[in-house]
Design an enzyme around this catalytic site. Sequence first.
Site, PDB file in Angstrom:
ATOM      1  N   HIS A   1     -37.538  12.695  19.173  1.00 40.79           N
ATOM      2  CA  HIS A   1     -38.840  12.544  18.524  1.00 40.79           C
ATOM      3  C   HIS A   1     -39.691  13.735  18.944  1.00 40.79           C
ATOM      4  O   HIS A   1     -39.956  13.939  20.128  1.00 40.79           O
ATOM      5  CB  HIS A   1     -39.522  11.240  18.933  1.00 40.79           C
ATOM      6  CG  HIS A   1     -40.837  11.029  18.236  1.00 40.79           C
ATOM      7  ND1 HIS A   1     -40.952  10.325  17.045  1.00 40.79           N
ATOM      8  CD2 HIS A   1     -42.094  11.463  18.532  1.00 40.79           C
ATOM      9  CE1 HIS A   1     -42.208  10.317  16.661  1.00 40.79           C
ATOM     10  NE2 HIS A   1     -42.918  11.004  17.538  1.00 40.79           N
ATOM     11  N   CYS A   2     -40.095  14.536  17.968  1.00 40.34           N
ATOM     12  CA  CYS A   2     -40.845  15.762  18.247  1.00 40.34           C
ATOM     13  C   CYS A   2     -42.347  15.491  18.176  1.00 40.34           C
ATOM     14  O   CYS A   2     -42.852  15.157  17.101  1.00 40.34           O
ATOM     15  CB  CYS A   2     -40.459  16.854  17.240  1.00 40.34           C
ATOM     16  SG  CYS A   2     -41.340  18.411  17.507  1.00 40.34           S
ATOM     17  N   PRO A   3     -43.070  15.615  19.290  1.00 40.69           N
ATOM     18  CA  PRO A   3     -44.520  15.348  19.259  1.00 40.69           C
ATOM     19  C   PRO A   3     -45.301  16.378  18.451  1.00 40.69           C
ATOM     20  O   PRO A   3     -46.389  16.088  17.972  1.00 40.69           O
ATOM     21  CB  PRO A   3     -44.906  15.395  20.744  1.00 40.69           C
ATOM     22  CG  PRO A   3     -43.861  16.232  21.393  1.00 40.69           C
ATOM     23  CD  PRO A   3     -42.591  15.978  20.640  1.00 40.69           C
TER      24      PRO A   3
END
Length: 261
Positions: A124-126
């Site tokens: 999950h890429c912030p």
Amino acid sequence: MGAGGLWVRTAHTALSGGLALGLFLHRTDLQKQEERGELLQPLIFVLLVLCSVLLYFKVSLMDPGFVKAEEEAKAGKSEEQSMVITQVPSHIKMRRCGYCMVKQPMRAKHCQLCQHCVRRYDHHCPWIENCVGEKNHPLFIVYLSVQLIVLLWGGHVAWSGLYFEQSWDWLQHNIFLLMSFLLIVIFTIVVLLLLMSHLYLISCNTTTWEFMSHHRISYLRHSELENPFDQGVVLNFWKFFCSCHLTAWEKIYFHRNDEPV
């Protein structure tokens, strides 16, 4: 779109636009070319910045490969979904997620932030406020590549406008350009390392999650092979970038494990 995602995407757009605009407002190579009427390179630079922003929004907002509950009931109606599900051998039992209660295809993982199971979950890429999964991972790599080109070019342009002098007046007039150059250097290092690490993982046909949690993932711990999905560098890259449908990873997994050593 949540408030957090809106804030992150607004910040990315503002930062990209602000840095690009600053390079044209200072005595950089781009400004000098514009004044001389040589508009080709400034135009290409602007188009690349716009392209990187559009790719960012595309990757950020698209479906990364969410596993939907209605796929179980409608599997026979969708050619793409039936291709994924019907190729799985009958004796293979797909795991049911304890959070969203859907049957998880192999290599899928539940994301607590997105509240969905994601096919071929990577991470999950912030920064994009979205998961990177089977559907958007190739475009994520394209985005990183374009972003790296923009950053390298932007760093060169920013450096061209810096003429160092030991005076307070010089610092006042060049503080924005100096800060822009430092930010670009930091972002360039981050993007370069991220791109190189992802290209390495793609060459092995593994994901960030699988690489970091190999010892905790049951289908990897119980496999006779170190990486049951690795089909060779060329084929791994080909299937990653050129595959037009979702992959039945169960079929590859059991075929590779059944091969004679």
